[in-house]
Design a protein around this motif. Structure first.
Motif, short mmCIF file in Angstrom:
data_model
loop_
_atom_site.label_atom_id
_atom_site.label_comp_id
_atom_site.label_asym_id
_atom_site.label_seq_id
_atom_site.Cartn_x
_atom_site.Cartn_y
_atom_site.Cartn_z
N CYS A 189 41.23 -58.14 4.92
CA CYS A 189 40.74 -57.28 3.83
C CYS A 189 41.78 -56.57 3.23
O CYS A 189 41.92 -56.45 2.05
CB CYS A 189 39.45 -56.52 4.33
N ALA A 190 42.60 -55.79 3.85
CA ALA A 190 43.71 -54.90 3.48
C ALA A 190 44.65 -55.74 2.71
O ALA A 190 45.21 -55.34 1.57
CB ALA A 190 44.44 -54.20 4.65
N LEU A 191 44.96 -56.92 3.05
CA LEU A 191 45.96 -57.81 2.45
C LEU A 191 45.33 -58.32 1.07
O LEU A 191 46.06 -58.16 0.17
CB LEU A 191 46.23 -58.94 3.32
N MET A 192 44.16 -58.52 1.10
CA MET A 192 43.53 -58.96 -0.20
C MET A 192 43.27 -57.98 -1.03
O MET A 192 43.49 -58.01 -2.39
CB MET A 192 42.10 -59.49 0.09
N LEU A 193 43.25 -56.57 -0.69
CA LEU A 193 42.93 -55.36 -1.56
C LEU A 193 44.39 -55.24 -2.27
O LEU A 193 44.54 -54.74 -3.38
CB LEU A 193 42.67 -54.29 -0.79
N SER A 194 45.21 -55.19 -1.33
CA SER A 194 46.78 -54.85 -1.90
C SER A 194 47.43 -56.12 -2.83
O SER A 194 47.86 -55.76 -3.79
CB SER A 194 47.73 -54.74 -0.79
N MET B 2 42.83 -56.56 25.25
CA MET B 2 41.73 -56.52 24.28
C MET B 2 40.89 -57.63 24.22
O MET B 2 41.26 -58.67 24.51
CB MET B 2 42.59 -56.56 22.76
N SER B 3 39.80 -57.56 23.77
CA SER B 3 38.76 -58.55 23.77
C SER B 3 39.04 -59.25 22.68
O SER B 3 39.55 -58.93 21.45
CB SER B 3 37.54 -57.77 24.14
N ALA B 4 38.02 -60.24 22.54
CA ALA B 4 38.32 -61.24 21.57
C ALA B 4 37.56 -60.87 20.30
O ALA B 4 38.10 -60.86 19.20
CB ALA B 4 37.76 -62.60 21.96
N ARG B 5 36.69 -59.96 20.60
CA ARG B 5 35.69 -59.55 19.65
C ARG B 5 36.87 -58.11 18.72
O ARG B 5 36.66 -58.11 17.49
CB ARG B 5 34.64 -58.50 20.19
N THR B 6 37.61 -57.46 19.50
CA THR B 6 38.48 -56.43 18.83
C THR B 6 39.58 -57.27 17.93
O THR B 6 39.75 -56.81 16.90
CB THR B 6 38.95 -55.72 20.01
N VAL B 7 40.03 -58.39 18.62
CA VAL B 7 40.98 -59.15 17.98
C VAL B 7 40.29 -59.58 16.65
O VAL B 7 41.28 -59.39 15.27
CB VAL B 7 41.70 -60.12 18.76
N VAL C 272 38.02 -58.23 14.73
CA VAL C 272 37.68 -57.16 13.87
C VAL C 272 39.21 -56.51 13.34
O VAL C 272 39.23 -56.30 12.18
CB VAL C 272 37.23 -55.98 14.53
N LEU C 273 40.11 -56.82 14.10
CA LEU C 273 41.61 -56.28 13.57
C LEU C 273 41.92 -57.39 12.66
O LEU C 273 42.66 -57.09 11.52
CB LEU C 273 42.39 -56.00 14.70
#
Length: 113
Positions: free
Chosen positions: A15-20, A1-6, A8-9
């Motif tokens: 963001c998911a953690l903050m929304l929850s 995986m590229s650094a960019r993908t990491v 983004v993930l």
């Protein structure tokens, strides 16, 4: 995986953690607060009654004071008099009556002051 993908993930996971976390901080329904009765207005104060003494007009002139006498030395009586001695007697009698009346009136005036 590229650094960019990491990256983004990781951003997506953050963001998911903050929304929850925000979802778990939802406000709990507030229980119905007890009804507070509206404030009761105080009854109006009783009117203040001030008694002002009213001066009563009293007559200064006593009812016992007689009316003015008929003076004998009127102009017509002096003209009709027979002579100087008669005129003098009329004026002397008038003066005595006026002096007596003036004394009575002075007593009344002193009582009124």
């Amino acid at each position: 995986m590229s650094a960019r993908t990491v990256r983004v993930l990781a951003t997506t996971a953050a963001c998911a953690l903050m929304l929850s976390a925000c979802a778990s901080l939802r406000h709990k329904p507030v229980a119905a607060a007890p009804a507070i009765a509206p404030p009761v207005a105080a009854p109006p104060p009783a009117p203040v009654v001030v008694k002002v003494p009213v001066p009563v007009k009293e007559a200064c002139v006593p009812k016992t004071l007689p009316r003015a006498p008929k003076y004998p030395d009127t102009d017509a009586a002096l003209r009709d008099a027979g002579g100087a001695a008669d005129r003098y007697q009329l004026m002397a009698a008038g003066r005595l009556l006026r002096d007596r009346r003036l004394n009575d009136l002075e007593k009344v005036v002193e009582g009124c002051r």
